[in-house]
Design an enzyme around this catalytic site. Structure first.
Site: not given
Length: 209
Positions: A81, A185, A187
């Site tokens: 990001c 993102h 994750e």
């Protein structure tokens, strides 16, 4: 096992990144000074927030010269990001110089009909160039984004995936030397994001960094 350092400069969601890597039994060491950085085989540069405060915080750690040398020497780094944006020379969002390890600028997302800024939510990414973390990757996959700016690399080959924002293709992944980064993102992107993380870990192991 490859020793991966997660850079802590006060503007990254460290816990969620650690949890994502934990799924693959890969611990992350928190890095906040030069001594701990030098003991690592690979680095992760996360980031949430605005460009100028992020660079200010990063400079306070005194890690900036070491990170620049790290990338320029071909050591592996993974940006997430805002971490992607900091790799570039400058941003429309502020006046600070970025790390400048990838030539180019961070631009505000264009005004597009039926699109909101910031761009928050799920969008598919489309591979445009080959890179290790997109190995054996399908033509498109949905990822989770939260951003108002995107990278414009000076050399188009450094963009390896894009996403559609209205009628505009915006860079969503970059790769240069052994540095890769995602505007989204991984994750927080479910199975598709886990594949990106797995590919990066696997690439590190194959190349014995």
């Amino acid at each position: 096992m490859t020793k991966i350092g997660l850079i802590d400069y006060g503007m990254g969601n460290l816990f969620s990144v650690q949890q994502a890597f934990k799924r693959f039994n890969q611990p992350l060491d928190i890095i906040s000074d030069i001594k701990t950085l030098q003991s690592c085989d690979a680095l992760i540069l996360p980031g949430v927030g605005a460009f100028d405060p992020a660079m200010m915080n990063l400079r306070k750690t005194e890690l900036v010269p070491s990170i620049i040398d790290w990338v320029n020497n071909g050591k592996p780094l993974f940006g997430i990001c805002l971490g992607l944006q900091l790799l570039f020379e400058a941003s429309d969002e502020g006046t600070s110089e970025g790390l400048g390890v990838i030539k180019g600028h961070i631009r505000r997302l264009p005004q597009e009909k039926d699109e909101r800024i910031p761009h928050i939510g799920w969008s598919p990414i489309y591979k445009t160039n080959e890179c290790p973390i997109l190995e054996n990757y399908p033509g498109s996959n949905w990822m989770y984004f939260v951003h108002s700016y995107s990278a414009c690399p000076l050399e188009p080959k450094h963009t390896v995936a894009v996403t559609k924002f209205g009628k505009t293709d915006v860079s969503s992944m970059v790769w240069h030397k052994n540095t890769g980064a995602c505007q989204f993102h991984p994750e927080k992107s479910g199975v598709a994001g886990q594949k990106i993380i797995f590919n990066w870990i696997n690439w590190l192991k194959k190349n014995k960094f």
